[in-house]
Design an enzyme around this catalytic site. Structure first.
Site, PDB file in Angstrom:
ATOM      1  N   CYS A   4      -4.635  14.465 -32.344  1.00 10.84           N
ATOM      2  CA  CYS A   4      -6.382  14.031 -32.182  1.00 10.84           C
ATOM      3  C   CYS A   4      -6.974  14.598 -33.580  1.00 10.84           C
ATOM      4  CB  CYS A   4      -6.600  14.695 -30.945  1.00 10.84           C
ATOM      5  SG  CYS A   4      -8.015  14.007 -30.421  1.00 10.84           S
ATOM      6  N   HIS A  58      -2.580  13.364 -26.448  1.00 11.60           N
ATOM      7  CA  HIS A  58      -2.314  14.822 -26.095  1.00 11.60           C
ATOM      8  C   HIS A  58      -1.342  14.805 -25.173  1.00 11.60           C
ATOM      9  CE1 HIS A  58      -5.619  16.641 -28.019  1.00 11.60           C
ATOM     10  NE2 HIS A  58      -6.524  15.582 -27.692  1.00 11.60           N
TER      11      HIS A  58
END
Length: 491
Positions: free
Chosen positions: A333, A430
């Site tokens: 991310c 994630h």
């Protein structure tokens, strides 16, 4: 409606774990249970099935209840972006960025929102277990409170107060709370729980009697230190420490720099609990170990700010040297964004507008603009290994490097980038390490035998073990009576 609120004498006294354990305990007895936390503050967020955000602890508690996570389980989520400001998420959706003083003005409306969410959950459940935030004894925050006693009174929910004996002065903490609370708040508390006791419980019998004497609150039991907690996702970065483990043969060293706004760090729980991995969270001021096999740049709530933080600690130099030596680097991310050529925030989405050079390890660039992406995802890595995870980010990353994607998301296409030599990679998803198949594929180049257990199985087993310990340690019948349960199956 049957309900009980677990409040604490401070942060990190074990409220989240106790609620999760009680959720599993009562669910195992056949009740329909729902978790609820009116206001949470955490950058460790979870994504609900409908694309909303809630605190990671409430997602765990939903698992304990064996029910899908809902935005109503945590209707107000504050995600700190600086020392004085936070992004505010209401019933799963971002409503803006607020300084602390400005947020106070929102509270009257937010109390109504929390009550709406609570009543929705109560309508579908036999029991709602509510988690407080911080401590009700912080009386300077009592006016306009929606996280502790303010909510408890508005919803007419009884309270059990938790004291953490592991940090010491637990008698003073509980008696002190009784002293500073006003009469109405004091009466709202129907009993106390001692948490995190180590050793022979009989050694604290006199202490528990002393608390009863000084407060008049019933003693609901004492919970021992819970080893299974190490398998549960943590919400506060203060608990980032590797679980003990050992294995025959070589262990791979994986290093994660602790960025100042580190987010969603439960990504690394499967590595922390894998005996083949030596997981090191590198604290500020630390030097990247020369024998690191893999460096992972984690997610962050403020990419530009943490890129500057990374450079201030000299980690950019360490990571570039590691890469030159042939070391591997993975960005998740915000960490993925940092690995590119540039990161730009023209509209000040995450702070002051600006841009900065990235580490230049991937041929991509990121612009922090557009709508926030929040969604659960599934897909496959380049070698075909399946993964399950979620996206929760602002920004779009483009460039030649994306022609070699890290993975493909079902229904959404390729994501991430991989360097030509395969040693540097990054992506937005994630939870990539949760499934054993994906974890094995991602860590195969490290040359170690990875534990073949999915993280979800570890978590589920830990919740059952915690529920069994609570069954032995707490006065469950008294807790049920306080909550207003007319009957407990299996009692």
């Amino acid at each position: 409606m049957a309900s009980l609120m677990i409040q604490g004498c401070g942060s990190d006294v074990g409220k989240s774990t106790l609620v999760a354990g009680l959720c599993r305990l009562f669910a195992n007895r056949g009740l329909v249970v729902r978790p609820f936390k009116p206001q949470n503050m955490s950058n460790n967020a979870a994504v609900t099935a409908d694309g909303g955000e809630i605190g990671r602890a409430q997602a765990l508690q939903a698992i304990a209840c064996r029910t899908p996570a809902s935005v109503h389980m945590n209707p107000v989520l504050l995600k700190p972006q600086s020392d004085v400001g936070a992004q505010v998420v209401v019933q799963g959706r971002v409503v803006g960025n607020y300084k602390a003083r400005a947020f106070q003005g929102l509270k009257p409306d937010l109390l109504a929102t929390t009550l709406d969410s609570y009543r929705r959950l109560a309508a579908e459940a036999d029991l709602v277990l509510v988690e407080g935030a911080g401590s009700p004894a912080e009386t300077n925050l009592r006016a306009g409170d929606i996280a502790n006693m303010g909510f408890a009174h508005a919803a007419d929910v009884p309270v059990a107060l938790v004291g953490d004996i592991d940090r010491g002065h637990v008698i003073a903490a509980l008696a002190g709370a009784h002293l500073v609370l006003d009469e109405a708040d004091r009466a709202r508390i129907k009993g106390f729980i001692i948490n995190k006791f180590r050793g022979d419980p009989a050694l604290f019998d006199d202490g528990r009697t002393e608390v009863v004497k000084r407060t008049g609150w019933p003693d609901l039991g004492m919970v021992p230190w819970l080893p299974p907690v190490r398998f549960l996702p943590a919400e506060d970065a203060v608990v980032l420490e590797r679980a003990a483990g050992s294995v025959e043969g070589r262990r791979a060293k994986v290093v994660v720099p602790m960025l100042s706004r580190i987010a969603n760090f439960d990504d690394f729980d499967p590595l922390r609990n894998d005996p083949a991995i030596d997981l090191v969270f590198l604290p500020p001021g630390g030097v990247l170990p020369a024998d690191a096999d893999l460096v992972i740049l984690p997610g962050t709530k403020a990419t530009l700010a943490d890129l500057a933080f990374l450079r201030a600690n000299g980690w950019d130099v360490d990571i570039l040297a590691h890469a030159r030596r042939g070391g591997r680097v993975l960005g998740v991310c915000g960490g993925y964004q940092m690995l590119g050529r540039t990161v730009s925030d023209p509209d000040g989405v995450e702070g002051a507008p600006g841009s900065a050079a990235g580490l230049g390890l991937l041929d991509v660039e990121t612009v922090l603009a557009g709508d926030k992406t929040v969604r659960p995802v599934t897909g496959r890595l380049a070698d075909g290994a399946a993964f399950e995870g979620y996206e929760i980010h602002v920004g779009r990353t483009t460039g030649p490097g994306t022609a070699r994607p890290l993975l493909t998301i079902n229904g959404h296409g390729p994501d991430g980038a991989v360097s030509a030599d395969g040693r540097i990679a990054g992506g937005y998803v994630h939870g990539l390490f949760d499934k054993a198949s994906a974890r094995t594929a991602l860590l195969a180049p490290l040359g170690v035998a990875i534990d073949g257990q999915d993280q979800s199985a570890r978590v589920d087993a830990a919740l059952d073990e915690i529920a069994q310990i609570l069954e032995r340690s707490l006065d469950i019948a008294a807790i049920a009576r306080i909550a207003g349960l007319p009957h407990i199956p299996g009692a």
